[in-house]
Design a protein around this motif. Sequence first.
Motif, mmCIF file in Angstrom:
data_model
loop_
_atom_site.group_PDB
_atom_site.id
_atom_site.type_symbol
_atom_site.label_atom_id
_atom_site.label_comp_id
_atom_site.label_asym_id
_atom_site.label_seq_id
_atom_site.Cartn_x
_atom_site.Cartn_y
_atom_site.Cartn_z
ATOM 1 N N TYR A 55 38.273 26.346 52.225
ATOM 2 C CA TYR A 55 38.453 27.793 52.081
ATOM 3 C C TYR A 55 38.117 28.521 53.391
ATOM 4 O O TYR A 55 38.806 29.482 53.755
ATOM 5 C CB TYR A 55 37.583 28.328 50.934
ATOM 6 N N LEU A 74 49.797 32.732 50.377
ATOM 7 C CA LEU A 74 48.698 32.710 49.398
ATOM 8 C C LEU A 74 49.230 32.698 47.966
ATOM 9 O O LEU A 74 48.561 32.225 47.056
ATOM 10 C CB LEU A 74 47.798 33.943 49.575
ATOM 11 N N ARG A 75 50.468 33.234 47.774
ATOM 12 C CA ARG A 75 51.006 33.351 46.410
ATOM 13 C C ARG A 75 51.622 32.057 45.891
ATOM 14 O O ARG A 75 52.037 32.016 44.737
ATOM 15 C CB ARG A 75 52.058 34.473 46.354
ATOM 16 N N HIS A 81 42.529 28.195 44.665
ATOM 17 C CA HIS A 81 41.597 29.319 44.566
ATOM 18 C C HIS A 81 40.753 29.259 43.298
ATOM 19 O O HIS A 81 39.548 29.519 43.334
ATOM 20 C CB HIS A 81 42.363 30.647 44.618
ATOM 21 N N ILE A 135 36.403 34.579 47.625
ATOM 22 C CA ILE A 135 37.451 33.797 46.951
ATOM 23 C C ILE A 135 38.117 34.660 45.883
ATOM 24 O O ILE A 135 39.341 34.636 45.721
ATOM 25 C CB ILE A 135 36.876 32.502 46.339
ATOM 26 N N LEU A 136 37.317 35.475 45.182
ATOM 27 C CA LEU A 136 37.867 36.365 44.160
ATOM 28 C C LEU A 136 38.868 37.343 44.790
ATOM 29 O O LEU A 136 39.948 37.592 44.242
ATOM 30 C CB LEU A 136 36.726 37.120 43.472
ATOM 31 N N LEU A 137 38.524 37.875 45.974
ATOM 32 C CA LEU A 137 39.416 38.827 46.656
ATOM 33 C C LEU A 137 40.740 38.167 47.046
ATOM 34 O O LEU A 137 41.814 38.735 46.816
ATOM 35 C CB LEU A 137 38.737 39.397 47.912
ATOM 36 N N THR A 138 40.678 36.957 47.626
ATOM 37 C CA THR A 138 41.938 36.313 48.030
ATOM 38 C C THR A 138 42.682 35.771 46.815
ATOM 39 O O THR A 138 43.905 35.650 46.849
ATOM 40 C CB THR A 138 41.711 35.193 49.079
ATOM 41 N N LEU A 139 41.955 35.469 45.719
ATOM 42 C CA LEU A 139 42.625 35.062 44.475
ATOM 43 C C LEU A 139 43.436 36.233 43.925
ATOM 44 O O LEU A 139 44.572 36.054 43.464
ATOM 45 C CB LEU A 139 41.604 34.577 43.439
ATOM 46 N N LEU A 140 42.852 37.442 44.000
ATOM 47 C CA LEU A 140 43.590 38.637 43.582
ATOM 48 C C LEU A 140 44.857 38.786 44.415
ATOM 49 O O LEU A 140 45.940 39.061 43.888
ATOM 50 C CB LEU A 140 42.709 39.889 43.715
ATOM 51 N N ALA A 141 44.725 38.590 45.741
ATOM 52 C CA ALA A 141 45.887 38.672 46.629
ATOM 53 C C ALA A 141 46.902 37.595 46.270
ATOM 54 O O ALA A 141 48.115 37.828 46.283
ATOM 55 C CB ALA A 141 45.452 38.534 48.087
ATOM 56 N N ALA A 142 46.389 36.394 45.909
ATOM 57 C CA ALA A 142 47.271 35.268 45.583
ATOM 58 C C ALA A 142 48.067 35.530 44.307
ATOM 59 O O ALA A 142 49.162 35.002 44.134
ATOM 60 C CB ALA A 142 46.451 33.987 45.449
ATOM 61 N N THR A 143 47.486 36.335 43.415
ATOM 62 C CA THR A 143 48.197 36.635 42.166
ATOM 63 C C THR A 143 49.019 37.923 42.282
ATOM 64 O O THR A 143 49.495 38.451 41.284
ATOM 65 C CB THR A 143 47.216 36.754 40.980
ATOM 66 N N GLY A 144 49.153 38.430 43.517
ATOM 67 C CA GLY A 144 50.018 39.579 43.740
ATOM 68 C C GLY A 144 49.313 40.929 43.712
ATOM 69 O O GLY A 144 49.924 41.953 43.993
ATOM 70 N N VAL A 179 47.086 42.549 45.739
ATOM 71 C CA VAL A 179 46.371 42.560 47.019
ATOM 72 C C VAL A 179 45.363 43.712 47.040
ATOM 73 O O VAL A 179 45.756 44.874 46.908
ATOM 74 C CB VAL A 179 47.361 42.714 48.192
ATOM 75 N N PRO A 180 44.052 43.397 47.175
ATOM 76 C CA PRO A 180 43.059 44.484 47.252
ATOM 77 C C PRO A 180 43.343 45.384 48.453
ATOM 78 O O PRO A 180 43.848 44.906 49.477
ATOM 79 C CB PRO A 180 41.729 43.742 47.415
#
Lengths: 130, 113
Positions: free
Chosen positions: A38, A63-64, A72, B28-37, B39-40
């Motif tokens: 990470y 990332l998506r 993640h 990781i939570l922040l980039t996970l949010l970005a990964a799910t579309g 984006v914070p």
Amino acid sequence: MSRRPYVREVSPTSWYFRMPRYMRYMAREVTSVFIGIYTVILLVGLARLSDGDLAYQGYLAALRQPSSIVFHVLALAFSLYNSFTWFNVAPKALPIQIGEEFMPDSVVAGGHYVVWVALSLFILFWAGVF
Amino acid sequence: MAKSNKPIIWGTFAAGGELVSLVTPVLILLTLLAATGHVPDALSYAKLHAFAAGWFGKLVIFVILFLSLWSQAHRLRITCFDFGMRADGVVAVVFYLIATVGSLASLMYLARI
């Protein structure tokens, strides 16, 4: 040295299967793999950010990918395990002595949890999540 | 007195362990949010670039990356040993080299922003 030294057979590759305690230790060790990967993902993000808007949008798109989402979720679970075990062992690693007495373990560990929750909420708020 | 590089490695391990425990889950939570579309706000290009352009943002980003790299490099070295890899000298060189290159690269990227 005696002629027939006692040699205990310990496998260097599978010793940790013998006890649940060893398994928990190894589970914590494995968290470093996820956190290490990470950290490299964060470093790549910084590199793309310094390359400009277009490169950074490409990073967000990468990332998506489903594999990224799976990573993640796993990394989040492992990093939480890493944090909990670190906070719980903090009183042993950082004993605070006041006079003759040591500060109770629950205070040192509890203090870590309070700081952790407050800092996490602050970062989420700063990031505009809520 | 014999010289040892242990205090330096251990210092980053301890400080890094504390920092990683405190901030990595939320990152990781922040980039996970970005990964799910989702984006914070702070991870948008404009906001993150503005943050990284200031000296305080640069310092925060560098400290997080530097301590994460060095503490995890040290932990990965021990993890390899625990899984039975006995070539500790080679493993140590590889991980500490990655941490060194990563630290220098992060400085270079920050200087460009």
